[in-house]
Design a protein around this motif. Structure first.
Motif, short mmCIF file in Angstrom:
data_model
loop_
_atom_site.label_atom_id
_atom_site.label_comp_id
_atom_site.label_asym_id
_atom_site.label_seq_id
_atom_site.Cartn_x
_atom_site.Cartn_y
_atom_site.Cartn_z
N THR A 138 1.18 -1.37 -0.05
CA THR A 138 -0.08 0.12 -0.42
C THR A 138 0.74 1.46 -0.20
O THR A 138 1.38 2.14 1.23
CB THR A 138 -0.94 0.28 1.16
OG1 THR A 138 -1.90 -1.26 1.01
CG2 THR A 138 -1.68 1.12 1.10
N PRO A 139 1.65 1.67 -1.29
CA PRO A 139 1.78 3.11 -1.54
C PRO A 139 1.85 3.84 -0.59
O PRO A 139 0.86 4.47 -0.21
CB PRO A 139 2.13 3.45 -2.46
CG PRO A 139 1.81 1.52 -3.70
CD PRO A 139 0.65 1.95 -2.30
N SER A 140 2.93 4.78 0.34
CA SER A 140 2.94 5.69 0.94
C SER A 140 4.03 7.04 -0.24
O SER A 140 4.46 7.02 0.02
CB SER A 140 2.84 5.63 2.21
OG SER A 140 3.03 4.55 3.16
N LEU A 141 2.76 8.01 -0.07
CA LEU A 141 3.70 9.41 -0.48
C LEU A 141 4.10 9.80 1.00
O LEU A 141 3.97 10.21 1.73
CB LEU A 141 3.13 10.15 -0.92
CG LEU A 141 3.38 11.92 -1.79
CD1 LEU A 141 4.47 11.66 -2.98
CD2 LEU A 141 2.17 12.87 -2.22
N SER B 136 0.07 -3.81 -6.98
CA SER B 136 1.85 -4.56 -7.54
C SER B 136 2.68 -4.22 -7.90
O SER B 136 2.41 -3.09 -8.15
CB SER B 136 0.57 -5.92 -8.77
OG SER B 136 1.57 -5.49 -9.85
N ARG B 137 3.99 -4.83 -8.01
CA ARG B 137 4.68 -3.75 -8.19
C ARG B 137 4.37 -3.51 -9.66
O ARG B 137 5.24 -2.29 -9.28
CB ARG B 137 6.11 -4.59 -8.54
CG ARG B 137 6.72 -5.41 -6.88
CD ARG B 137 7.56 -6.62 -6.53
NE ARG B 137 8.46 -5.89 -7.42
CZ ARG B 137 9.46 -5.80 -6.46
NH1 ARG B 137 9.91 -5.53 -5.23
NH2 ARG B 137 10.89 -4.77 -7.42
N PRO C 273 8.19 -10.41 2.91
CA PRO C 273 6.77 -11.06 2.68
C PRO C 273 6.06 -10.32 1.79
O PRO C 273 6.49 -9.52 0.80
CB PRO C 273 6.80 -9.84 4.38
CG PRO C 273 7.68 -8.60 4.73
CD PRO C 273 8.87 -9.88 3.69
N LYS C 274 5.56 -11.73 1.59
CA LYS C 274 4.88 -10.56 -0.25
C LYS C 274 3.50 -10.11 -0.27
O LYS C 274 3.98 -9.44 -0.99
CB LYS C 274 4.55 -11.73 -0.91
CG LYS C 274 5.11 -13.30 -0.67
CD LYS C 274 5.09 -14.37 -1.34
CE LYS C 274 5.86 -15.36 -1.80
NZ LYS C 274 5.68 -17.20 -2.45
N ASP C 275 3.67 -9.81 0.59
CA ASP C 275 2.21 -8.98 0.57
C ASP C 275 1.68 -8.27 1.87
O ASP C 275 1.30 -8.63 2.47
CB ASP C 275 0.52 -10.30 0.17
CG ASP C 275 -0.39 -8.89 0.45
OD1 ASP C 275 -0.69 -7.75 0.42
OD2 ASP C 275 -1.54 -9.27 -0.44
N THR C 276 1.40 -7.46 1.96
CA THR C 276 1.66 -5.79 2.66
C THR C 276 1.54 -5.10 2.38
O THR C 276 1.39 -3.92 3.66
CB THR C 276 3.02 -5.89 3.52
OG1 THR C 276 4.11 -4.94 2.26
CG2 THR C 276 4.79 -6.52 3.62
#
Length: 333
Positions: A219-222, A255-256, A293-296
């Motif tokens: 879950t990307p963070s600015l 996803s990436r 960890p694959k899914d964070t």
């Protein structure tokens, strides 16, 4: 009564100011007329309004207590960490001192002044099977970095005014070093900068999606918004006494590969240059024995409620990221 409660003449004691998130906190503080004392390890900082920067050995309780007492801040934000996981395994004691002992010393200093402290932590406190973990989900780290973060979280939240701000897949402009190209790694970081650097030069970009253990979803963070949320948490602590664990992240889970594609779209760059590929063993920066960890992916509904801030969508965050690149003068999009 603290001046922070009146939202006037705020003073922050900050560690990790030269990093990506720390540099955003420094710029944000300057824009909001917030005074900052930055505890330095070895890097110097660019001069900014109301910034006082001095060297402090965060491993030393005596140095930390004296420094915080002399500064007399309204809050502490602890961002410094041991940022080389390979080296952390080789120098476990030193990594513990940098990440755990420092948190103990700063929490003790905060308690002496009865001020709030925020420890910046990570989605890597989870094991990758805890998708959409919320602020109350028990952590279960897979690697030493995650262990150090969890122990630090425990130390800080044992203090009544202690808070943890978890961030994830952090992106944004480093106002200290600009948008320099970084290496792709097994984590979620660096992808936005790599994408912009490659695609503006019409270079193809392979995003690792297979061939080993990878952080595949997050879950990307600015960084800028995460800092805004931290300041809101400090104010909330003064107003209503909130404390504990918070997720200072965005709204979207990706996803990436989707991460890179969304960056390309936001910057009006050619998404066709991006493709999925296996890990390049020669470029991978972590040994195989380190668990990733694959899914964070994280939920942050509680944090949004406490801070009173709407969680940014990834597209909204990337629009701000683009504006910052233009402001810094790196590229004209």
């Amino acid at each position: 009564m603290s001046v922070f409660k009146e939202l006037v003449a705020i003073k922050i004691y900050l560690t990790g100011g030269s990093g990506l998130v720390g540099s955003n906190m420094l710029k944000l503080a300057a824009e909001q007329d917030i005074e900052v004392f930055a505890a330095l390890h070895h890097q110097e900082l660019k001069p900014r309004p109301k910034l006082n920067a001095q060297r402090v050995d965060l491993r030393s309780e005596e140095d930390v207590i004296a420094s915080v007492k002399r500064t007399a801040p309204d809050a502490i934000i602890h961002m410094a960490f041991f940022n080389d996981l390979n080296l952390a395994y080789e120098q476990r004691h030193q990594a513990w001192q940098v990440m755990v002992d420092s948190s103990k010393h700063l929490a003790k200093a905060a308690a002496a002044l009865e001020i709030p402290i925020i420890l910046v932590s990570s989605d890597w406190v989870f094991d990758g099977t805890q998708a959409l973990a919320d602020e109350a989900t028990p952590p279960n780290p897979l690697n030493y970095y995650g262990v150090l973060k969890v122990v630090g979280e425990t130390v800080v939240t044992n203090y009544a005014k202690g808070m943890v701000a978890r961030i994830a897949g952090v992106y944004g402009l480093n106002w200290e070093s600009g948008g320099r190209e970084l290496k792709q790694n097994l984590g979620f970081g660096n992808i936005p900068n790599i994408t912009v650097e490659h695609l503006t030069q019409d270079r193809s970009l392979g995003i690792w999606m297979e061939g080993g253990t990878l952080n595949l979803r997050a879950t990307p963070s600015l960084a800028w918004e995460s800092c805004e949320m931290m300041l809101a948490l400090i104010r909330a602590n003064y107003h209503s006494g909130v404390a504990g664990v918070f997720h200072c992240v965005g709204q979207d889970h990706v996803s990436r590969l989707e991460y890179a594609q969304r960056v390309a779209k936001a910057f009006d760059l050619d998404q066709k240059l991006i493709y999925s590929c296996p890990i390049d063993p020669s470029e991978s920066d972590l040994p195989a024995y380190v668990g990733i960890p694959k899914d964070t992916t994280l939920r942050a509904n509680y944090t949004a409620e406490v801070t009173g801030r709407k969680l940014l969508s990834l597209d909204e965050g990337l629009a701000i990221f683009k504006e910052h690149w233009q402001e810094y003068g790196l590229k004209d999009f």
